[in-house]
Design an enzyme around this catalytic site. Structure first.
Site, PDB file in Angstrom:
ATOM      1  N   LYS A  39      34.676  37.265  51.403  1.00  0.00           N
ATOM      2  CA  LYS A  39      35.298  38.294  50.569  1.00  0.00           C
ATOM      3  C   LYS A  39      34.250  38.836  49.588  1.00  0.00           C
ATOM      4  CE  LYS A  39      39.565  38.643  47.728  1.00  0.00           C
ATOM      5  NZ  LYS A  39      40.752  37.883  47.266  1.00  0.00           N
ATOM      6  N   SER A 114      45.161  40.041  48.349  1.00  0.00           N
ATOM      7  CA  SER A 114      44.027  40.914  48.170  1.00  0.00           C
ATOM      8  C   SER A 114      42.892  40.669  49.158  1.00  0.00           C
ATOM      9  CB  SER A 114      43.497  40.760  46.746  1.00  0.00           C
ATOM     10  OG  SER A 114      43.022  39.437  46.547  1.00  0.00           O
ATOM     11  N   SER A 138      46.783  35.505  47.672  1.00  0.00           N
ATOM     12  CA  SER A 138      45.860  36.412  48.355  1.00  0.00           C
ATOM     13  C   SER A 138      45.155  35.873  49.589  1.00  0.00           C
ATOM     14  CB  SER A 138      44.797  36.907  47.381  1.00  0.00           C
ATOM     15  OG  SER A 138      45.342  37.929  46.598  1.00  0.00           O
TER      16      SER A 138
END
Ligand code: GLN
Length: 429
Positions: A39, A114, A138
């Protein structure tokens, strides 16, 4: 897969913000031969880390996060950085400053958030495993939407050193994988005490409260809430039947405090985020905009560098922490956090695991959640784990049409082993 091939296949999905030109392999170990996507909020020395924000558009990581260091030592090949909601605020990856990521199962729908990029990259077969961060769901929510496994470890299990912080008391790094076996492998690589993160814990931190005997509790009242789709309820019942056929004892339990988890989360999270994001002032990191004077520089930089959702949460967080409202909001949210944690820990004296759906609906369409509150409701089943620090895993549990669904198992603090055992049983691994 070569970088050009990943880029080509990612054209419609946009899981990656960057596919590295020459991905390198450093050490040798349990991840040798595995490609991993990270990420965009992980520091990887010499590479950009923008946390999906314009304010960090040109920020290059000056050192490796502890987790990246561990990946390197374990032989992984890090292939790129994945798209995310700005500073990990969101449940759809629509809040990225760099455009949306599409769900590989249906390009009209969100991949969740997310960590939507990491989930989509794996689901589309663009890497073998990926990593995300989970502050309120997330990892688990996009895992459910994209049909993969997602684990949020116990708070403190994985070092947050070198992770761009959202809410420090809730943030935790964890794996996305195709199987529970792989989640366990990746978890074992990244976990561990770290002198660079004083909140990290070890295997002895939480003494075992209860011997595993295949008991699962379902908080029925909480699950049968409004807004939970019919398909999701049916899917949960099927999961319960499957666990029963595998010799598990599934019982209904009452967890009254869970009703307060989402409200408490949306006070604690913005409060901590507003404080963590104060460092982006146009002086120390990333974007700088000139104004009339230095205060004006600050307003301009943050006004232009942060997106709408980030600004909303900074304002909300500052408000709930302000002296006149602290007791009414932040103080009460902390009381709720204590009550939720105590009730969950009490429940884990009689059941090994708590079972819920991961999400109230399957992946939704772009733009479908028109108000922030509607979006926040997507986190209804995931935030309790961050608030209490308990580990939780989302496992694929079938599909509605072509859209994947996930079930979520939560375990007592430090009991990832129970998640892996039950998860493997469920997946037939
Ligand atoms: N969807 C939640 C939020 O918007 C969770 C985010 C996260 O876990 N990083 O805050």
């Amino acid at each position: 897969m070569k970088p050009e091939e990943i880029r080509e296949k990612d054209k419609d999905i946009h899981a990656f913000l960057e596919v590295f030109d020459e991905p390198k392999t450093y050490g040798e170990g349990p991840l040798s031969g595995k490609t991993i996507a990270i990420k965009d909020n992980f520091l990887f020395e010499g590479h950009k880390a923008s946390a999906g924000s314009k304010i960090l558009e040109n920020f290059t990581a000056p050192y490796d996060s502890t987790v990246v260091k561990k990946l390197k030592e374990a032989g992984a090949t890090i292939v790129g950085r994945t798209n995310m909601d700005e500073f990990a605020m969101g449940s759809s990856t629509e809040n990225s400053a760099y455009g949306v990521t599409r769900n590989p199962h249906d390009l009209e729908r969100v991949p969740g958030g997310s960590s939507g990029g990491s989930a989509a990259a794996l689901a589309a077969g663009l890497c073998d495993m990926s990593l995300g961060s989970d502050t309120g769901g997330s990892i688990r929510q996009p895992a459910a939407f994209c049909g993969v496994v997602g684990l949020k470890p116990t708070y403190g299990r994985v070092s947050r050193n070198g992770l761009i912080a959202l809410a420090s008391s809730l943030d935790q790094i964890g794996p996305f994988t195709k199987t529970v076996t792989d989640a366990e492998i990746l978890y074992n690589v990244i976990k561990g005490e770290d002198p660079l993160d004083s909140t990290t814990i070890n295997d002895e931190t939480y003494p075992v409260q209860k011997k595993f005997d295949k008991t699962i509790g379902v908080p029925r009242e909480f699950v049968e809430k409004e807004g939970v789709s019919e398909e999701v309820r049916k899917n949960l019942d099927e999961a319960i039947e499957k666990f029963e056929s595998l010799g598990y004892n599934v019982v209904d339990i009452k967890l009254e405090t869970l009703a307060y988890a989402l409200a408490a989360y949306y006070i604690i999270m913005p409060a901590e985020a507003s404080s963590n994001l104060a460092r982006f002032d146009g002086v120390k990191y990333g974007l700088h905009k000139d104004g009339e004077n230095s205060i004006d520089d600050y307003f301009k930089t943050r006004g232009e560098g942060f997106g709408r959702e980030t600004r909303r949460r900074v304002i909300l967080g500052t408000y709930v922490l302000s002296s006149g409202y602290y007791d009414a909001y932040y103080g009460q949210a902390l009381d709720a956090k204590r009550a939720i944690t105590e009730e969950l820990r009490r429940a884990f004296r009689s059941v090994d695991l708590i079972l819920t759906p991961t999400t109230p609906t399957p992946a939704f369409k772009f733009g479908e959640k028109s108000s922030p509150l509607e979006m926040y409701l997507a986190d209804i089943f995931t935030v309790h784990a961050n608030i209490s620090g308990c580990p939780a895993i989302s496992i694929p549990s079938g599909k509605v049409g072509n859209l994947p669904l996930g079930i979520e198992l939560t375990a007592d603090l430090g009991r990832e082993d129970n998640l892996f055992t039950a998860g493997k049983d469920f997946m037939g691994e």
